[in-house]
Design a protein around this motif. Structure first.
Motif, PDB file in Angstrom:
ATOM      1  N   MET A 184      54.507   1.412 116.341  1.00 36.43           N
ATOM      2  CA  MET A 184      54.147   2.690 116.968  1.00 36.43           C
ATOM      3  C   MET A 184      52.715   3.069 116.613  1.00 36.43           C
ATOM      4  O   MET A 184      52.155   2.589 115.627  1.00 36.43           O
ATOM      5  N   TYR A 185      52.135   3.957 117.426  1.00 34.39           N
ATOM      6  CA  TYR A 185      50.818   4.511 117.129  1.00 34.39           C
ATOM      7  C   TYR A 185      51.082   5.779 116.314  1.00 34.39           C
ATOM      8  O   TYR A 185      51.477   6.800 116.876  1.00 34.39           O
ATOM      9  N   ALA A 186      50.947   5.663 114.989  1.00 35.21           N
ATOM     10  CA  ALA A 186      51.336   6.776 114.121  1.00 35.21           C
ATOM     11  C   ALA A 186      50.222   7.102 113.136  1.00 35.21           C
ATOM     12  O   ALA A 186      49.550   6.215 112.616  1.00 35.21           O
ATOM     13  N   GLN A 187      50.020   8.416 112.900  1.00 36.37           N
ATOM     14  CA  GLN A 187      48.992   8.845 111.944  1.00 36.37           C
ATOM     15  C   GLN A 187      49.582   9.906 111.018  1.00 36.37           C
ATOM     16  O   GLN A 187      50.560  10.556 111.362  1.00 36.37           O
ATOM     17  N   SER A 188      48.940  10.066 109.845  1.00 41.39           N
ATOM     18  CA  SER A 188      49.310  11.199 108.985  1.00 41.39           C
ATOM     19  C   SER A 188      48.021  11.752 108.396  1.00 41.39           C
ATOM     20  O   SER A 188      46.960  11.126 108.521  1.00 41.39           O
ATOM     21  N   ASP A 189      48.096  12.891 107.749  1.00 42.16           N
ATOM     22  CA  ASP A 189      46.896  13.511 107.173  1.00 42.16           C
ATOM     23  C   ASP A 189      46.451  12.729 105.935  1.00 42.16           C
ATOM     24  O   ASP A 189      47.266  12.401 105.075  1.00 42.16           O
ATOM     25  N   LEU A 190      45.173  12.447 105.856  1.00 42.66           N
ATOM     26  CA  LEU A 190      44.670  11.703 104.692  1.00 42.66           C
ATOM     27  C   LEU A 190      43.881  12.615 103.754  1.00 42.66           C
ATOM     28  O   LEU A 190      43.301  12.155 102.775  1.00 42.66           O
ATOM     29  N   GLY A 191      43.873  13.904 104.082  1.00 40.38           N
ATOM     30  CA  GLY A 191      43.178  14.846 103.209  1.00 40.38           C
ATOM     31  C   GLY A 191      44.189  15.796 102.593  1.00 40.38           C
ATOM     32  O   GLY A 191      45.297  15.382 102.262  1.00 40.38           O
ATOM     33  N   ASP A 192      43.806  17.070 102.490  1.00 37.32           N
ATOM     34  CA  ASP A 192      44.775  18.028 101.950  1.00 37.32           C
ATOM     35  C   ASP A 192      44.914  19.194 102.916  1.00 37.32           C
ATOM     36  O   ASP A 192      44.886  20.352 102.527  1.00 37.32           O
ATOM     37  N   ARG A 193      45.033  18.859 104.196  1.00 34.70           N
ATOM     38  CA  ARG A 193      45.107  19.914 105.215  1.00 34.70           C
ATOM     39  C   ARG A 193      46.410  20.705 105.104  1.00 34.70           C
ATOM     40  O   ARG A 193      47.456  20.143 104.753  1.00 34.70           O
ATOM     41  N   THR A 194      46.329  21.985 105.474  1.00 34.70           N
ATOM     42  CA  THR A 194      47.548  22.816 105.569  1.00 34.70           C
ATOM     43  C   THR A 194      48.356  22.325 106.764  1.00 34.70           C
ATOM     44  O   THR A 194      47.840  21.582 107.613  1.00 34.70           O
ATOM     45  N   LEU A 195      49.616  22.787 106.844  1.00 40.02           N
ATOM     46  CA  LEU A 195      50.446  22.377 107.974  1.00 40.02           C
ATOM     47  C   LEU A 195      49.797  22.797 109.297  1.00 40.02           C
ATOM     48  O   LEU A 195      49.759  22.026 110.263  1.00 40.02           O
ATOM     49  N   LYS A 196      49.227  24.007 109.304  1.00 36.12           N
ATOM     50  CA  LYS A 196      48.590  24.508 110.528  1.00 36.12           C
ATOM     51  C   LYS A 196      47.447  23.574 110.954  1.00 36.12           C
ATOM     52  O   LYS A 196      47.304  23.214 112.123  1.00 36.12           O
ATOM     53  N   ALA A 197      46.641  23.167 109.959  1.00 33.69           N
ATOM     54  CA  ALA A 197      45.507  22.285 110.260  1.00 33.69           C
ATOM     55  C   ALA A 197      46.000  20.906 110.705  1.00 33.69           C
ATOM     56  O   ALA A 197      45.394  20.260 111.563  1.00 33.69           O
ATOM     57  N   GLN A 198      47.143  20.480 110.128  1.00 33.65           N
ATOM     58  CA  GLN A 198      47.688  19.177 110.547  1.00 33.65           C
ATOM     59  C   GLN A 198      48.172  19.245 111.997  1.00 33.65           C
ATOM     60  O   GLN A 198      48.019  18.294 112.761  1.00 33.65           O
ATOM     61  N   MET A 199      48.767  20.403 112.384  1.00 31.64           N
ATOM     62  CA  MET A 199      49.224  20.539 113.776  1.00 31.64           C
ATOM     63  C   MET A 199      48.024  20.487 114.724  1.00 31.64           C
ATOM     64  O   MET A 199      48.090  19.886 115.791  1.00 31.64           O
ATOM     65  N   LYS A 200      46.932  21.074 114.296  1.00 33.82           N
ATOM     66  CA  LYS A 200      45.708  21.043 115.100  1.00 33.82           C
ATOM     67  C   LYS A 200      45.212  19.608 115.250  1.00 33.82           C
ATOM     68  O   LYS A 200      44.834  19.157 116.328  1.00 33.82           O
ATOM     69  N   ALA A 201      45.238  18.876 114.106  1.00 28.82           N
ATOM     70  CA  ALA A 201      44.772  17.476 114.115  1.00 28.82           C
ATOM     71  C   ALA A 201      45.659  16.633 115.038  1.00 28.82           C
ATOM     72  O   ALA A 201      45.173  15.771 115.772  1.00 28.82           O
ATOM     73  N   ALA A 202      46.977  16.941 115.011  1.00 30.76           N
ATOM     74  CA  ALA A 202      47.908  16.199 115.861  1.00 30.76           C
ATOM     75  C   ALA A 202      47.577  16.443 117.326  1.00 30.76           C
ATOM     76  O   ALA A 202      47.568  15.525 118.150  1.00 30.76           O
ATOM     77  N   ASN A 203      47.286  17.687 117.627  1.00 31.09           N
ATOM     78  CA  ASN A 203      46.912  18.055 118.988  1.00 31.09           C
ATOM     79  C   ASN A 203      45.668  17.323 119.441  1.00 31.09           C
ATOM     80  O   ASN A 203      45.603  16.756 120.528  1.00 31.09           O
ATOM     81  N   LYS A 204      44.661  17.308 118.548  1.00 28.76           N
ATOM     82  CA  LYS A 204      43.389  16.661 118.852  1.00 28.76           C
ATOM     83  C   LYS A 204      43.582  15.165 119.081  1.00 28.76           C
ATOM     84  O   LYS A 204      42.933  14.560 119.936  1.00 28.76           O
ATOM     85  N   ALA A 205      44.513  14.594 118.284  1.00 31.12           N
ATOM     86  CA  ALA A 205      44.763  13.150 118.418  1.00 31.12           C
ATOM     87  C   ALA A 205      45.596  12.841 119.660  1.00 31.12           C
ATOM     88  O   ALA A 205      45.831  11.688 119.987  1.00 31.12           O
ATOM     89  N   GLY A 206      46.061  13.888 120.350  1.00 33.81           N
ATOM     90  CA  GLY A 206      46.864  13.678 121.560  1.00 33.81           C
ATOM     91  C   GLY A 206      48.270  13.189 121.243  1.00 33.81           C
ATOM     92  O   GLY A 206      48.885  12.478 122.055  1.00 33.81           O
ATOM     93  N   ALA A 207      48.805  13.583 120.056  1.00 31.71           N
ATOM     94  CA  ALA A 207      50.129  13.092 119.654  1.00 31.71           C
ATOM     95  C   ALA A 207      51.211  13.561 120.625  1.00 31.71           C
ATOM     96  O   ALA A 207      51.219  14.722 121.043  1.00 31.71           O
ATOM     97  N   ALA A 208      52.116  12.653 120.975  1.00 31.24           N
ATOM     98  CA  ALA A 208      53.231  13.025 121.841  1.00 31.24           C
ATOM     99  C   ALA A 208      54.272  13.800 121.028  1.00 31.24           C
ATOM    100  O   ALA A 208      54.885  14.742 121.526  1.00 31.24           O
ATOM    101  N   PHE A 209      54.480  13.398 119.784  1.00 32.10           N
ATOM    102  CA  PHE A 209      55.446  14.059 118.893  1.00 32.10           C
ATOM    103  C   PHE A 209      54.813  14.320 117.531  1.00 32.10           C
ATOM    104  O   PHE A 209      53.907  13.587 117.116  1.00 32.10           O
ATOM    105  N   VAL A 210      55.316  15.350 116.839  1.00 29.86           N
ATOM    106  CA  VAL A 210      54.951  15.530 115.433  1.00 29.86           C
ATOM    107  C   VAL A 210      56.243  15.557 114.630  1.00 29.86           C
ATOM    108  O   VAL A 210      57.193  16.271 114.990  1.00 29.86           O
TER     109      VAL A 210
END
Ligand code: HAM
Length: 421
Positions: free
Chosen positions: A359-385
């Motif tokens: 699968m094409y899967a990513q996770s946060d590699l920094g210390d982002r908050t959940l809100k920031a991770q949701m933003k990153a997921a959106n930016k990456a065009g994730a189909a699911f989180v």
């Protein structure tokens, strides 16, 4: 950010959409060219200077004015390739690819270097994609190569109605010298009405005057003898057959008497595709022709050849003009987010396992908050989180959010790690 060091004038860094555009253009090339039996070839970016002076011709602008030439540590004169045909033919001779009348179908892509005045669609380091068909002198070979270039651009997404395929014949070593002399005479007779560059060319490369861009020169030169009328019988017959074949396979083309091309190795068929969509003054998105004397010029046995190269930057401008811009990056099926720090390592390992499963899967590699991770997921065009949070984790699972519908469901780790690809 302003940096002390910029990319050299006339060069460009490819990243994001432009890097993806290059990959896309190469992917389409692979697909279209390999369907016709062409194989990849990659030659060095620099060659002995003689490969180009002998191959392309001393009197051309490319060799006379535009080459990046340097002496290597062994005192040999080397040149960054200004085009790829001479290098491919040099390689084919070295590897005996056309020995015993064998034919070779080759394609390539990569950077070329010409010291030109940069402008829109004209760079000092530019990228070409090209194909060379070695070992055939038949009109079918010419029609295949011209058709390949046409179909390539169509498959790439450039509307056929916006392109012009111009075709001409340059004659051969039997009929061209007489024609060359007649153009030289024509230029000298009309010298008062032509620009200094055209008059200078009378001596060095008179045929190049025919594609002078100066309007008043064009008017005078439209009265010049036509190469088409001066072709010897075999060249005229070859040319006629190429046209019949192009009609047969439905490739639209126009005869253009002023098309002489800038490289000296051409014999018989030459062609160029132009489009005005998205272009500046430079509207040739690709071109090529037959070069039946090039093998001999580079020390090989007489072997016919024909090919083309297209300019990546100009093709990209034409695609952007019709809204194809590669803005969207790589896919992301799923982004694995975590609500608390102690679940970070778990999220990292879930994403790793999902990737191993294809699968094409990513996770946060920094210390982002959940809100920031949701933003990153959106930016990456994730189909699911997949959201890892303490309560769901205690029940052996995650919240799976569909980024499109915004629906959320509980899913066990087991089910998540066994999702169908
Ligand atoms: P060319 O016409 O010199 O031919 O170049 C082919 C294409 O490369 C041009 O139509 C243009 O799209 C692009 N191009 C050339 N110079 C630049 C530049 N400075 N910046 C951006 N794009 C450029 C050849 O190179 C021959 N080797 C083609 C060939 C292959 N003939 C036979 N086989």
């Amino acid at each position: 950010m302003v940096n002390k060091y910029n990319a050299p004038k006339g060069t460009e860094d490819l990243y994001g959409p432009s890097a993806r555009m290059w990959d896309y253009c190469m992917d389409v090339a692979r697909d279209v060219f390999e369907r016709a039996g062409y194989e990849p070839i990659y030659t060095p970016i620099f060659e002995l200077t003689e490969v180009f002076t002998r191959g392309i011709g001393e009197a051309t602008d490319v060799v006379g004015k535009e080459m990046y030439t340097f002496e290597d540590k062994g005192g040999r004169s080397m040149t960054l390739r200004p085009e790829n045909t001479a290098g491919v033919v040099r390689a084919a001779i070295n590897a005996s690819l056309t020995a015993n009348n064998a034919a070779a179908k080759l394609y390539y892509g990569g950077p070329q270097f010409r010291h030109e005045r940069p402008q829109k669609g004209r760079q000092r380091q530019f990228y070409q994609i090209g194909a060379e068909l070695l070992g055939y002198d038949s009109p079918e070979a010419d029609a295949e190569i011209i058709g390949l270039l046409w179909h390539y651009f169509v498959e790439l997404g450039i509307p056929p109605s916006s392109m012009r395929m111009l075709v001409n014949s340059m004659g051969c070593k039997n009929c061209r010298p007489t024609y060359r002399d007649s153009i030289e005479r024509f230029i000298l007779t009309n010298a008062d009405d032509l620009c200094a560059e055209c008059v200078r060319r009378a001596d060095t490369n008179p045929l190049r005057a025919l594609d002078c861009k100066n309007e008043s020169c064009r008017e005078v030169l439209s009265e010049a003898p036509r190469l088409m009328d001066a072709l010897c019988a075999p060249c005229a017959d070859h040319d006629k057959q190429v046209r019949v074949l192009l009609d047969l396979v439905g490739i639209p083309f126009e005869q253009d008497d002023s098309l002489v091309r800038g490289l000296d190795y051409y014999t018989r068929t030459v062609f160029e595709i132009q489009t005005d969509d998205g272009q500046g003054a430079q509207n040739a998105i690709g071109g090529g022709g037959r070069y039946d004397g090039l093998f001999e010029a580079l020390g090989g046995k007489p072997t016919p050849g024909i090919g083309f190269a297209l300019g990546f930057e100009r093709a990209a401008l034409a695609l952007e003009a019709v809204g194809i811009d590669m803005a969207i990056g790589s896919d992301c099926d799923i982004y694995v987010a975590c609500a608390t720090d102690d679940l970070r390592a778990r999220a990292f390992s879930v994403a790793d396992t999902l990737r191993e499963d294809g699968m094409y899967a990513q996770s946060d590699l920094g210390d982002r908050t959940l809100k920031a991770q949701m933003k990153a997921a959106n930016k990456a065009g994730a189909a699911f989180v997949a959201i890892l949070a303490p309560d769901e984790d205690a029940q052996g699972g995650v919240t799976l959010r569909d980024m499109h519908t915004k629906d959320e469901v509980f899913m066990t780790y087991d089910a998540l790690l066994n999702l169908p690809e």
